[in-house]
Design a protein around this motif. Structure first.
Motif, PDB file in Angstrom:
ATOM      1  N   GLU A  16       0.831  -1.212   0.000  1.00  0.00           N
ATOM      2  CA  GLU A  16       0.000   0.000   0.000  1.00  0.00           C
ATOM      3  C   GLU A  16       0.865   1.262   0.000  1.00  0.00           C
ATOM      4  O   GLU A  16       0.553   2.255  -0.664  1.00  0.00           O
ATOM      5  CB  GLU A  16      -0.923   0.038   1.232  1.00  0.00           C
ATOM      6  N   MET A  17       1.969   1.175   0.793  1.00  0.00           N
ATOM      7  CA  MET A  17       2.840   2.351   0.932  1.00  0.00           C
ATOM      8  C   MET A  17       3.735   2.524  -0.292  1.00  0.00           C
ATOM      9  O   MET A  17       4.040   3.647  -0.688  1.00  0.00           O
ATOM     10  CB  MET A  17       3.705   2.225   2.191  1.00  0.00           C
ATOM     11  N   VAL A  18       4.142   1.417  -0.877  1.00  0.00           N
ATOM     12  CA  VAL A  18       5.033   1.479  -2.046  1.00  0.00           C
ATOM     13  C   VAL A  18       4.365   2.280  -3.152  1.00  0.00           C
ATOM     14  O   VAL A  18       4.976   3.128  -3.796  1.00  0.00           O
ATOM     15  CB  VAL A  18       5.398   0.059  -2.548  1.00  0.00           C
ATOM     16  N   LYS A  19       3.090   2.034  -3.343  1.00  0.00           N
ATOM     17  CA  LYS A  19       2.352   2.728  -4.397  1.00  0.00           C
ATOM     18  C   LYS A  19       2.358   4.240  -4.167  1.00  0.00           C
ATOM     19  O   LYS A  19       2.557   5.027  -5.095  1.00  0.00           O
ATOM     20  CB  LYS A  19       0.906   2.198  -4.438  1.00  0.00           C
ATOM     21  N   VAL A  75       4.556   6.042  -2.544  1.00  0.00           N
ATOM     22  CA  VAL A  75       5.902   6.563  -2.780  1.00  0.00           C
ATOM     23  C   VAL A  75       6.131   6.744  -4.277  1.00  0.00           C
ATOM     24  O   VAL A  75       6.663   7.777  -4.715  1.00  0.00           O
ATOM     25  CB  VAL A  75       6.967   5.626  -2.146  1.00  0.00           C
ATOM     26  N   GLU A  76       5.723   5.762  -5.067  1.00  0.00           N
ATOM     27  CA  GLU A  76       5.926   5.823  -6.522  1.00  0.00           C
ATOM     28  C   GLU A  76       5.168   7.002  -7.138  1.00  0.00           C
ATOM     29  O   GLU A  76       5.680   7.724  -7.981  1.00  0.00           O
ATOM     30  CB  GLU A  76       5.472   4.506  -7.183  1.00  0.00           C
ATOM     31  N   VAL A  77       3.922   7.188  -6.679  1.00  0.00           N
ATOM     32  CA  VAL A  77       3.098   8.293  -7.204  1.00  0.00           C
ATOM     33  C   VAL A  77       3.767   9.631  -6.915  1.00  0.00           C
ATOM     34  O   VAL A  77       3.852  10.510  -7.787  1.00  0.00           O
ATOM     35  CB  VAL A  77       1.669   8.259  -6.594  1.00  0.00           C
ATOM     36  N   PHE A  78       4.272   9.781  -5.698  1.00  0.00           N
ATOM     37  CA  PHE A  78       4.906  11.060  -5.346  1.00  0.00           C
ATOM     38  C   PHE A  78       6.181  11.266  -6.159  1.00  0.00           C
ATOM     39  O   PHE A  78       6.470  12.380  -6.597  1.00  0.00           O
ATOM     40  CB  PHE A  78       5.205  11.148  -3.841  1.00  0.00           C
TER      41      PHE A  78
END
Length: 738
Positions: free
Chosen positions: A527-530, A532-535
């Motif tokens: 959930e968190m990886v996504k 980070v990638e978006v930011f």
């Protein structure tokens, strides 16, 4: 028609009648005064006798007879009347005779005026006025001046004892001593002033020897001040103004200098006792009395310094005793109390410096040196730099124990910055302050941005722009970060197909301004990886030149815990959130499994597991059920957990950052010492060891007190790195290598 010659005897006989008439008038005998006709006749007689052709020009003879007229009058009338009188009566007679003498000189010089205008000018002889004064000096003054002086001094002593005296009489007698000098002060000084000063010294020496035994220090000072006031009054009423300084110095010497040590050290009323009992008025009087005496204030300033040092040291000792065997939060509270008490102490004695000691530099120096002594002591293992930083943090953060108004906060911060001036390790304060400022800013704990900026302005004024540049950068950074977050939210709204899945707030900071934080490659949940990638995608659109480093240790997460009783919102760190989310897909996890899946260090894993299974809120159940975490433990989600609150914050055990701060400061100091040595050697080219160390200490003293051994070590290091070399003939001399 030729003018009839007036012979000397004939002419002088006529003049003698005029002189006799003048003498009778002066002696108060019945005699009509001079009319204009008589005055002109006498003047004309002298004129005619001086303008006759030789040998009948009697100018010289008349000049001599003018003097003889005075000598004869003094011999026959003045001296007999003076010799038969004594003391005050003799003074009255002297004043009367002096006054008569001046009248006689005035009238006779009018009659003989032609001599003054022509004969005396051509021959460069003493004027008629001068001749009259010299006659009085040689025949009257020289005989009676000793008696007159003694009589005047006796009257002055009577007045000092409280008797009423005729001040006008004394003024007239003193004027005679001055006038006799004919424009010079030698007669007054030698014949009167020297003896008067000597008698004054003896008089006050007798008084002081009794007062110092009988009176308290304040009473003695009151008497001394009154005596000085009366002596100044004496000068203004009848002594010559040139005597004032000498007279005051004489009285000061006998009353204040001779007994200075005894007076200031009096057991129950001396300088120390006055400071202890807050006797502001007496201390002001002490300053007034001693500030005009050369080095008179030195012992007072010394006692002032010792007193403040003792009071400050006692405060530090009390705090040290109060923190012994106390809990950490109690120690922190005691340290806050200590700083508050030191501020109060500074306020109190700064008021003394300003009001009692009239802002004198000597007392500012004493205050500074005293505070430097006890402000640099360690309390319960904490340096004063750390205590001050913690005190500021307590005032500036939300929910701090200090509930103060905006004005009171600003005033207190001003006082803290003043205290900082006395601390030798200002760089250590800066680092501790920066750490605490970072936490306030990053975790939104700062009560007011205005106050944050206010103290930075004060610190900048006190310690210079370099001291606060990083802190100012941090405050600016946060404003930019808020703008950045707004842009990110706008980006998400404009791109509906791009979604992080969860609410995400990112604070982008400039590495150079902020304290260094450990960054680990934490294995984030999907959930968190996504997020980070978006930011990252968003940020790369803004800039290609800046690299993002994620500091997970500073992150916070709000996650919902679905327990049997109810759903509770948990406010946790990123580490804690990552660990808890693993239990969505596993019922039970061992310590080693958690370590592998999260990719964290043993210390960090122990801290986060302790906070979740052994502390106040037991979100995880641990096997075995002990209070410590070990590598053999296993954990499972505690579905039965409940709490009366719907939202709880689960803190991580605090990390002692003190050691790291001190290490960072030591590293910075090494660079600062290197830079100072190179700077000095670059300008001097060739310098001795002692001189180099001294200049280095002086340059760095504004920020910290460099250790001499550390300087020697840095010199050796710079030699090995070819910045300096030792002189071949003298190993204590260094040469700069460009």
């Amino acid at each position: 028609m030729e003018r009839r010659v007036i012979e000397l005897d004939q002419g002088w006989e006529y003049m003698q009648k005029g002189i006799t008439k003048l003498r009778r008038i002066l002696d108060g005998l019945p005699e009509p005064s001079f009319n204009a006709e008589k005055h002109i006749m006498l003047y004309t007689t002298i004129y005619n006798m001086c303008t006759q052709k030789p040998p009948h020009d009697y100018s010289q003879q008349l000049y001599d007879k003018y003097r003889e007229a005075f000598e004869e009058y003094i011999r026959s009338a003045v001296m007999p009347s003076l010799r038969e009188k004594h003391d005050e009566f003799m003074l009255r007679e002297l004043v009367k005779r002096w006054s008569n003498h001046n009248v006689m000189v005035k009238w006779l010089s009018r009659f003989f005026n032609y001599l003054d205008r022509y004969f005396i000018v051509r021959r460069s002889l003493p004027s008629l006025n001068e001749v009259g004064l010299v006659c009085f000096r040689d025949q009257v003054y020289k005989e009676v001046n000793d008696k007159a002086r003694d009589a005047v001094i006796a009257l002055i002593d009577k007045e000092r004892e409280g008797e009423q005296i005729d001040r006008a009489l004394l003024k007239n007698v003193v004027d005679i001593f001055v006038a006799i000098g004919m424009g010079q002060m030698e007669s007054y000084e030698k014949d009167f002033e020297a003896s008067m000063l000597s008698d004054t010294g003896a008089y006050y020496s007798r008084k002081a020897s009794n007062w110092i035994l009988e009176d308290s220090c304040p009473d003695y000072m009151l008497k001394a001040e009154e005596c000085l006031k009366r002596e100044r009054d004496r000068v203004s009423k009848y002594l010559h103004s040139s005597s004032e300084q000498k007279l005051v110095e004489k009285v000061q010497h006998e009353l204040l200098v001779v007994y200075a040590t005894q007076l200031l050290e009096k057991e129950h009323s001396g300088c120390r006792a006055l400071l202890q009992d807050d006797k502001v008025e007496d201390l002001s009087r002490m300053y007034r009395l001693y500030h005009k005496i050369p080095k008179g204030l030195d012992p007072i300033a010394n006692v002032f310094k010792q007193h403040i040092t003792a009071e400050g040291t006692a405060l530090v000792q009390q705090a040290e005793e109060a923190t012994t065997n106390q809990a950490a939060n109690t120690i922190a509270m005691q340290e806050q109390v200590l700083v508050r008490k030191i501020i109060e102490l500074h306020d109190k004695y700064m008021a003394y410096v300003n009001n009692c000691f009239m802002n004198h530099s000597l007392f500012h120096k004493a205050l500074k040196e005293a505070f430097e002594i006890f402000c640099n002591k360690v309390v319960a293992g904490s340096s004063s730099a750390e205590l001050l930083a913690a005190f500021c943090d307590n005032i500036l953060k939300k929910g701090g124990s200090e509930k103060l108004s905006d004005e009171a906060i600003e005033e207190t911060l001003e006082k803290v910055v003043k205290l900082l001036a006395y601390i030798s390790d200002k760089d250590l304060f800066a680092e501790f302050y920066r750490k605490k400022l970072a936490r306030r800013l990053l975790f939104d704990r700062s009560a007011s941005e205005e106050h944050e900026k206010c103290i930075l302005t004060k610190l900048k004024q006190q310690c210079g722009g370099q001291f606060t540049s990083k802190m100012e950068g941090m405050v600016t950074d946060l404003t930019l970060a808020r703008d950045n977050q707004t842009s990110f939210e706008e980006y998400l709204r404009n791109n509906p197909n791009v979604t992080p899945g969860i609410d995400l707030t990112v604070t982008v900071l400039t590495t150079g301004f902020w304290p260094s934080y450990k960054s680990f490659d934490l294995n984030l949940p999907a959930e968190m990886v996504k997020c980070v990638e978006v930011f990252k995608e968003f940020y790369e659109l803004k800039t290609k030149h800046r690299k993002l480093t994620w500091i997970y240790s500073l992150g916070t997460c709000n996650i919902n815990g679905k327990f049997e009783a109810k759903t509770i919102e948990l406010v946790v760190s990123t580490y804690q959130a990552a660990a808890l989310l693993l239990f969505n897909t596993a019922d039970r996890l061992s310590y080693s499994e958690l370590m592998t899946q999260l990719n964290v260090t043993h210390d960090d894993l122990v801290r986060l597991l302790h906070s979740l299974s052994c502390a106040k809120y037991k979100i995880l159940n641990k096997e075995p059920n002990t209070k410590t975490i070990s590598p053999t433990d296993t954990f499972e989600f505690n579905s039965k957990f409940t709490d009366r609150m719907r939202r709880i914050k689960i803190p991580l055990p605090p990390v002692d950052e003190r050691k790291k701060v001190i290490e960072d400061v030591d590293k910075d100091r090494r660079y600062a010492i290197d830079a100072a040595i190179v700077r000095i050697m670059k300008s001097r080219k060739f310098l001795g060891h002692q001189q180099l160390v001294m200049e280095c200490v002086e340059q760095l003293g504004r920020m910290f007190k460099p250790d001499i051994k550390a300087i020697k070590k840095r010199i050796e290091d710079l030699i090995t790195r070819d910045y300096l070399e030792r002189d071949k003939d003298n190993p204590n001399m260094f040469r700069y290598l460009a």
